[in-house]
Design a protein around this motif. Structure first.
Motif, PDB file in Angstrom:
ATOM      1  N   ARG A  24       0.899 -13.865  12.211  1.00 47.28           N
ATOM      2  CA  ARG A  24       0.066 -12.957  11.428  1.00 47.28           C
ATOM      3  C   ARG A  24       0.457 -11.515  11.737  1.00 47.28           C
ATOM      4  O   ARG A  24       0.748 -11.158  12.871  1.00 47.28           O
ATOM      5  CB  ARG A  24      -1.409 -13.206  11.775  1.00 47.28           C
ATOM      6  CG  ARG A  24      -2.405 -12.330  11.050  1.00 47.28           C
ATOM      7  CD  ARG A  24      -3.825 -12.791  11.369  1.00 47.28           C
ATOM      8  NE  ARG A  24      -4.838 -11.938  10.761  1.00 47.28           N
ATOM      9  CZ  ARG A  24      -5.354 -10.872  11.363  1.00 47.28           C
ATOM     10  NH1 ARG A  24      -4.950 -10.537  12.577  1.00 47.28           N
ATOM     11  NH2 ARG A  24      -6.280 -10.145  10.757  1.00 47.28           N
ATOM     12  N   LYS A  25       0.444 -10.689  10.696  1.00 49.00           N
ATOM     13  CA  LYS A  25       0.789  -9.260  10.810  1.00 49.00           C
ATOM     14  C   LYS A  25       2.158  -9.057  11.433  1.00 49.00           C
ATOM     15  O   LYS A  25       2.264  -8.531  12.575  1.00 49.00           O
ATOM     16  CB  LYS A  25      -0.299  -8.503  11.584  1.00 49.00           C
ATOM     17  CG  LYS A  25      -1.630  -8.430  10.864  1.00 49.00           C
ATOM     18  CD  LYS A  25      -2.640  -7.573  11.613  1.00 49.00           C
ATOM     19  CE  LYS A  25      -3.947  -7.480  10.834  1.00 49.00           C
ATOM     20  NZ  LYS A  25      -4.954  -6.648  11.535  1.00 49.00           N
ATOM     21  N   PRO A  26       3.236  -9.402  10.701  1.00 45.29           N
ATOM     22  CA  PRO A  26       3.217  -9.888   9.320  1.00 45.29           C
ATOM     23  C   PRO A  26       2.975 -11.398   9.245  1.00 45.29           C
ATOM     24  O   PRO A  26       3.162 -12.111  10.230  1.00 45.29           O
ATOM     25  CB  PRO A  26       4.618  -9.553   8.827  1.00 45.29           C
ATOM     26  CG  PRO A  26       5.474  -9.690  10.057  1.00 45.29           C
ATOM     27  CD  PRO A  26       4.617  -9.184  11.182  1.00 45.29           C
ATOM     28  N   ASN A  27       2.595 -11.847   8.046  1.00 46.03           N
ATOM     29  CA  ASN A  27       2.419 -13.276   7.820  1.00 46.03           C
ATOM     30  C   ASN A  27       3.794 -13.950   7.797  1.00 46.03           C
ATOM     31  O   ASN A  27       4.594 -13.690   6.909  1.00 46.03           O
ATOM     32  CB  ASN A  27       1.707 -13.540   6.488  1.00 46.03           C
ATOM     33  CG  ASN A  27       0.291 -13.018   6.486  1.00 46.03           C
ATOM     34  OD1 ASN A  27      -0.411 -13.074   7.487  1.00 46.03           O
ATOM     35  ND2 ASN A  27      -0.148 -12.500   5.339  1.00 46.03           N
ATOM     36  N   MET A  28       4.036 -14.808   8.765  1.00 44.97           N
ATOM     37  CA  MET A  28       5.314 -15.514   8.841  1.00 44.97           C
ATOM     38  C   MET A  28       5.060 -16.990   8.559  1.00 44.97           C
ATOM     39  O   MET A  28       4.115 -17.574   9.080  1.00 44.97           O
ATOM     40  CB  MET A  28       5.937 -15.327  10.226  1.00 44.97           C
ATOM     41  CG  MET A  28       7.361 -15.834  10.348  1.00 44.97           C
ATOM     42  SD  MET A  28       8.073 -15.464  11.990  1.00 44.97           S
ATOM     43  CE  MET A  28       8.109 -13.677  11.959  1.00 44.97           C
ATOM     44  N   VAL A  29       5.911 -17.556   7.706  1.00 44.71           N
ATOM     45  CA  VAL A  29       5.723 -18.937   7.270  1.00 44.71           C
ATOM     46  C   VAL A  29       6.930 -19.786   7.624  1.00 44.71           C
ATOM     47  O   VAL A  29       8.036 -19.288   7.792  1.00 44.71           O
ATOM     48  CB  VAL A  29       5.474 -19.003   5.746  1.00 44.71           C
ATOM     49  CG1 VAL A  29       4.102 -18.447   5.401  1.00 44.71           C
ATOM     50  CG2 VAL A  29       6.558 -18.249   4.974  1.00 44.71           C
ATOM     51  N   ALA A  30       6.697 -21.093   7.745  1.00 40.62           N
ATOM     52  CA  ALA A  30       7.790 -22.037   7.984  1.00 40.62           C
ATOM     53  C   ALA A  30       8.443 -22.383   6.659  1.00 40.62           C
ATOM     54  O   ALA A  30       7.781 -22.854   5.735  1.00 40.62           O
ATOM     55  CB  ALA A  30       7.262 -23.297   8.658  1.00 40.62           C
ATOM     56  N   GLY A  31       9.738 -22.112   6.555  1.00 41.73           N
ATOM     57  CA  GLY A  31      10.462 -22.373   5.320  1.00 41.73           C
ATOM     58  C   GLY A  31      11.324 -23.612   5.400  1.00 41.73           C
ATOM     59  O   GLY A  31      11.119 -24.486   6.258  1.00 41.73           O
ATOM     60  N   ALA A  32      12.292 -23.683   4.501  1.00 38.96           N
ATOM     61  CA  ALA A  32      13.186 -24.830   4.439  1.00 38.96           C
ATOM     62  C   ALA A  32      14.100 -24.869   5.666  1.00 38.96           C
ATOM     63  O   ALA A  32      14.318 -23.863   6.340  1.00 38.96           O
ATOM     64  CB  ALA A  32      14.014 -24.768   3.161  1.00 38.96           C
ATOM     65  N   ASN A  33      14.633 -26.042   5.945  1.00 41.14           N
ATOM     66  CA  ASN A  33      15.582 -26.250   7.043  1.00 41.14           C
ATOM     67  C   ASN A  33      14.973 -25.924   8.396  1.00 41.14           C
ATOM     68  O   ASN A  33      15.634 -25.411   9.291  1.00 41.14           O
ATOM     69  CB  ASN A  33      16.860 -25.428   6.830  1.00 41.14           C
ATOM     70  CG  ASN A  33      18.000 -25.908   7.712  1.00 41.14           C
ATOM     71  OD1 ASN A  33      18.113 -27.081   8.017  1.00 41.14           O
ATOM     72  ND2 ASN A  33      18.846 -24.985   8.131  1.00 41.14           N
TER      73      ASN A  33
END
Length: 262
Positions: free
Chosen positions: A158-167
């Motif tokens: 959070r802050k920044p919002n980090m997300v789990a992506g592909a691979n």
């Protein structure tokens, strides 16, 4: 001299079964203790919190990305187990001057099982590793289900919002649950509120680690995405790729049941 290849396709040479192992990856530390290497594990990081009783008594060598190289030298390891993503490349290269370093690179269940097999072979625990892999595969086979037609965003920071992506390993676990990851970019991109709104996920999963999301964050994301289901999840189940995989399928079943209930 025995030769092994790590998951970066590097050749690791070991004269004997290692007797002094340092693990700088929490999930792989847990694996080593699970296989009975209590006496051989001589150094771990401050994030290697499982099992708790071993964490209390095993020397700490810093954090996964801020290692105490001098302390590692003093511990005289004959094998160090690292990870491409979790450890700092420059520090790992310095560790290679101390002793052989075996590096994992995990992005799905198959690569996790391969890691377990090879670590078992290197450490003289091949039977234990084989039995563990069989049980993990059996547990995941029982979890097998068709796609749920649910689009999911999995947040790790959070802050920044980090997300789990592909691979990523997390993405692989989401697919195992039957979810579709709305994040198509690789690795761990950042997204803002408007991007999340545009993606319109059906479910937003807030992980317990590395950022400790809580109830107040559920409220925040519910305001941004009023039509989405916002839930907290045990991040260790989605991102620890050692012996904890034994328990992940059961946890995933409970999570999916919660998400899909009326």
């Amino acid at each position: 001299m025995r030769e092994f290849r790590d998951q970066l396709n590097r050749v690791i040479r070991l004269a004997n079964v290692p007797k002094r192992i340092i693990s700088i990856v929490p999930s792989q530390t847990e694996l080593l203790f699970f296989m009975g290497l209590d006496n051989e594990v001589t150094g771990i990081t401050k994030f290697c919190i499982h099992p708790a009783d071993k964490f209390k008594i095993t020397p700490k060598v810093g954090g996964t990305k801020q290692l105490d190289l001098d302390k590692i030298r003093l511990l005289s390891p004959d094998l160090i187990i690292a990870n491409k993503e979790e450890n700092d490349r420059e520090q790992v290269e310095l560790l290679m001057q101390i002793c052989p370093v075996w590096i994992s690179d995990i992005n799905d269940l198959d690569s996790a099982l391969q890691m377990i097999h090879t670590v078992g072979e290197m450490t003289g625990k091949d039977p234990e590793a084989t039995a563990l892999c069989i049980q993990i595969k059996d547990n995941f086979n029982r979890l097998s289900r068709p796609p749920l037609n649910l689009r999911v965003a999995y947040l790790i920071w959070r802050k920044p919002n980090m997300v789990a992506g592909a691979n990523t390993f997390i993405d692989g676990m989401l697919q195992t649950c039957g979810f579709t990851n709305v994040i198509q970019q690789e690795r761990y991109p950042t997204v803002n509120a408007s991007q999340l709104t545009e993606m319109a996920p059906d479910v937003v999963i807030l992980s317990s680690e590395p950022y400790p999301f809580g109830q107040k964050h559920i409220d925040e994301f519910s305001a941004i995405l009023p039509d989405a289901r916002i839930i907290l999840a045990d991040g260790e189940m989605f991102s620890w790729y050692g012996s904890r995989l034994l328990h992940a399928p059961g946890y995933f079943k409970q999570l999916v049941d919660e998400v899909t209930k009326n």
